[in-house]
Design an enzyme around this catalytic site. Structure first.
Site, short mmCIF file in Angstrom:
data_model
loop_
_atom_site.label_atom_id
_atom_site.label_comp_id
_atom_site.label_asym_id
_atom_site.label_seq_id
_atom_site.Cartn_x
_atom_site.Cartn_y
_atom_site.Cartn_z
N ASP A 40 2.12 7.34 8.43
CA ASP A 40 2.30 8.56 8.11
C ASP A 40 1.91 8.47 6.47
O ASP A 40 2.07 7.59 5.97
CB ASP A 40 3.92 8.76 8.20
CG ASP A 40 3.84 10.32 8.36
OD1 ASP A 40 4.14 10.94 9.36
OD2 ASP A 40 3.86 11.14 7.12
N GLU A 156 3.18 16.34 24.87
CA GLU A 156 4.42 15.83 25.08
C GLU A 156 5.42 16.96 25.41
O GLU A 156 5.46 17.99 24.66
CB GLU A 156 4.89 15.38 23.76
CG GLU A 156 5.95 14.32 23.85
CD GLU A 156 5.52 13.38 24.59
OE1 GLU A 156 4.64 12.37 24.53
OE2 GLU A 156 6.37 13.24 25.63
N PHE A 157 6.12 16.68 26.21
CA PHE A 157 7.31 17.72 26.53
C PHE A 157 8.62 17.38 26.45
O PHE A 157 9.30 16.55 27.33
CB PHE A 157 7.07 18.01 28.23
CG PHE A 157 5.75 18.65 28.60
CD1 PHE A 157 5.37 19.97 28.21
CD2 PHE A 157 4.89 17.91 29.42
CE1 PHE A 157 3.96 20.40 28.62
CE2 PHE A 157 3.76 18.27 29.64
CZ PHE A 157 3.17 19.95 29.08
N CYS A 265 9.36 24.63 18.05
CA CYS A 265 8.49 24.75 19.25
C CYS A 265 8.34 26.37 19.75
O CYS A 265 7.21 26.85 19.46
CB CYS A 265 8.58 23.87 20.22
SG CYS A 265 8.90 22.18 19.62
N ARG A 328 15.08 24.13 11.66
CA ARG A 328 13.80 24.96 11.52
C ARG A 328 14.14 26.21 12.54
O ARG A 328 14.38 26.14 13.80
CB ARG A 328 12.65 24.30 11.90
CG ARG A 328 12.02 23.34 10.91
CD ARG A 328 10.97 22.61 11.09
NE ARG A 328 11.46 21.39 12.13
CZ ARG A 328 10.61 20.60 12.64
NH1 ARG A 328 9.25 20.66 12.34
NH2 ARG A 328 10.87 19.52 13.29
C1 UGA Z 1 11.08 22.53 23.46
C2 UGA Z 1 10.97 22.38 25.17
O1 UGA Z 1 12.05 22.39 25.70
C3 UGA Z 1 10.10 20.95 25.09
O2 UGA Z 1 9.90 20.82 26.72
C4 UGA Z 1 8.72 21.08 24.47
O3 UGA Z 1 8.06 19.70 24.75
C5 UGA Z 1 9.28 21.13 23.08
O4 UGA Z 1 9.96 22.34 22.76
C6 UGA Z 1 7.96 20.99 22.20
O5 UGA Z 1 7.17 22.00 22.14
O6 UGA Z 1 7.70 19.94 21.54
P1 UGA Z 1 13.14 21.83 21.83
O7 UGA Z 1 12.47 22.88 20.93
O8 UGA Z 1 13.15 20.48 21.07
O9 UGA Z 1 11.92 21.42 23.03
O10 UGA Z 1 14.62 22.44 22.44
P2 UGA Z 1 14.89 23.32 23.69
O11 UGA Z 1 16.07 22.36 24.38
O12 UGA Z 1 13.78 23.55 24.76
O13 UGA Z 1 15.73 24.53 23.17
C7 UGA Z 1 14.88 25.42 22.27
C8 UGA Z 1 15.86 26.64 21.98
O14 UGA Z 1 16.27 27.45 23.09
C9 UGA Z 1 17.15 25.99 21.26
O15 UGA Z 1 17.44 26.93 20.07
C10 UGA Z 1 18.07 26.23 22.65
O16 UGA Z 1 19.32 26.27 21.99
C11 UGA Z 1 17.50 27.59 23.05
N1 UGA Z 1 17.97 27.60 24.66
C12 UGA Z 1 17.43 26.55 25.32
C13 UGA Z 1 18.82 28.46 25.04
O17 UGA Z 1 19.24 29.36 24.31
N2 UGA Z 1 18.99 28.42 26.43
C14 UGA Z 1 18.70 27.75 27.39
O18 UGA Z 1 18.84 27.64 28.54
C15 UGA Z 1 17.91 26.54 26.66
#
Ligand code: UGA
Length: 433
Positions: A40, A156-157, A265, A328
């Protein structure tokens, strides 16, 4: 390039970028038995890696990093020449932040490519793009920089807070490349994973990533809208979501109502996709609506507090969700800002939030624990679903001045709090609770 077979020697891999995706990729690939070097440009991240630590709060990552540092499976280096020496695959995992208009900033991607090129990346090395980029970027920018290398986009997911679990047990793998060598070799690299695999071109793979994140954001906004209707009709959104989610056409994930989505994301990717569509003359009514609904959800949470002017409001949780220190685009911060705008006095507590940069707000009391945050508070807002908050009992709120508890994550037991005399208000609960 000489073709390799699955299960032969470990792959020799290089990872450029030690953010979430890069660090998890490096540690995960080492755990699968590969030899990984990681690089990095950020000195702090490198210092941490040299000490077998990460700059992230991500469950399990530091112990796995330490294990593979000890086994010599992960080798951090701040020298790009050393990084690419004798490697077979390079993963590009650098940031692609939004520009103010929603478009993505490819500066880090471009400079990573330039650095790899200047260091003399060999033509037989497979270049795998993992940073989220708009369709056409891998075939355009990456292939242009490395015309003779096999090039692919492999999204990546992974969810922050559950990143290792998602890496190790993915629900699908997408390999985007038109290059037959990259396709076959990456097929071997990912053969360990027992999940459906989609082989397509880079463009489709890039769109799969954007469409997935934008869809999940849309799904959450949908259930948040339903939650609002539930609140006015005596329904309970959690029961409604359960009944909906059991349908295989709908699915239970991303159907949990709350204060809106945040993180690095969904907001970024839905914004970039809408911007891309606009540039192509296409209106994105669904994605725009999902984004508008999302921004309004924090306002709704603050509305649930009633009059806040001159009152002390304690906000529990600042991160964009539990099990991360990442603030973020956090809905909790949107709530904090709205409360401030309406004249509330604020005290906040979060067990892990990185209390710098975006998270810092002036005139806010950052408290070391729950009890000091809620001391003499008129109103408490639960903004992040940390386990620590889930376990809270009405007795823990004894030192509040008022009785209003707004549960934006639905993690407290409404009946219990009501029985103890609290004015419990939760997202998506109708009057019947
Ligand atoms: C998200 C995706 O879930 C991943 O599949 C993806 O790879 C990643 O973005 C990325 O692009 O790298 P992430 O942002 O870490 O992952 O978190 P999530 O768990 O999906 O939550 C995102 C937001 O939605 C959070 O603020 C969470 O609290 C909210 N959320 C999530 C809800 O309000 N309700 C839900 O049912 C799920």
């Amino acid at each position: 390039m000489e073709m390799r077979l699955c299960g032969e020697e470990p792959w020799k891999m290089a990872v450029v970028g030690a953010g979430y995706v890069g660090t998890v990729t490096a540690v995960g690939m080492a755990e699968l038995g590969n030899q990984v070097k990681i690089y990095d440009i950020d000195e702090y991240k490198m210092e941490q890696l040299y000490e077998s630590k990460t700059h992230l709060y991500e469950p399990g990552i530091d112990s796995l990093l330490l294990k593979h540092r000890r086994l010599n499976n992960i080798y951090p280096t701040d020298c790009i020449g050393e990084l690419i020496e004798d490697v077979e695959i390079v993963f590009i995992c650098v940031g692609t932040p939004n520009k103010p208009d929603g478009g993505i900033n490819l500066d880090y991607v471009k400079s990573a490519c330039k650095d790899l090129k200047a260091a003399g990346l060999k033509e037989n090395v497979i270049v795998v793009m993992k940073s989220t980029v708009i369709p056409g970027t891998t075939d355009g920018i990456i292939k242009k920089e490395f015309p003779n290398n096999p090039v692919a986009f492999v999204p990546e997911f992974l969810r922050e807070g559950a990143a290792l679990e998602d890496f190790m047990k993915p629900d699908r793998i997408v390999i985007g490349t038109k290059d037959s060598v990259a396709e076959v070799q990456l097929g071997y690299v990912y053969s360990f994973f027992d999940c459906p695999k989609v082989f397509t071109d880079a463009r489709n793979a890039e769109m799969i990533k954007y469409a997935s994140n934008s869809f999940m954001g849309t799904k959450i906004s949908f259930i948040n809208e339903i939650a609002g209707i539930c609140e006015k009709t005596g329904c309970d959104v959690e029961v409604v979501a359960k009944g909906m989610g059991l349908s295989s056409h709908i699915g239970e994930k991303a159907l949990h109502a709350g204060p809106g989505w945040g993180g690095s994301c969904f907001p970024k990717d839905s914004f970039a996709l809408a911007r891309l569509a606009r540039a192509k003359g296409i209106k994105t009514r669904m994605i725009d609506a999902a984004r508008i609904t999302n921004n309004k959800q924090a306002i709704h949470v603050v509305d649930m507090c009633g009059e806040v002017k001159g009152r002390k409001v304690a906000v529990l949780g600042l991160t964009f969700k539990a099990n991360t220190d990442d603030c973020r685009d956090s809905p909790a911060l949107r709530i904090v800002d709205e409360l401030k705008k309406r004249g509330a006095t604020l005290s906040v507590y979060d067990p892990k939030a990185s209390m710098f940069g975006e998270a810092m707000r002036a005139e806010i009391a950052y408290c070391p624990d729950v009890s000091s945050a809620i001391n003499k508070a008129d109103i408490v807002v639960v903004a992040t679903e940390w386990d620590e908050f889930t376990r809270l009992h009405p007795d823990d709120f004894e030192d509040m001045r008022g009785t209003i508890i707004v549960d934006a994550r639905r993690i407290l037991n409404p009946g219990k709090f009501k029985r103890h005399g609290f004015d419990y208000r939760g997202i998506g609960y109708g009057k019947s609770i």
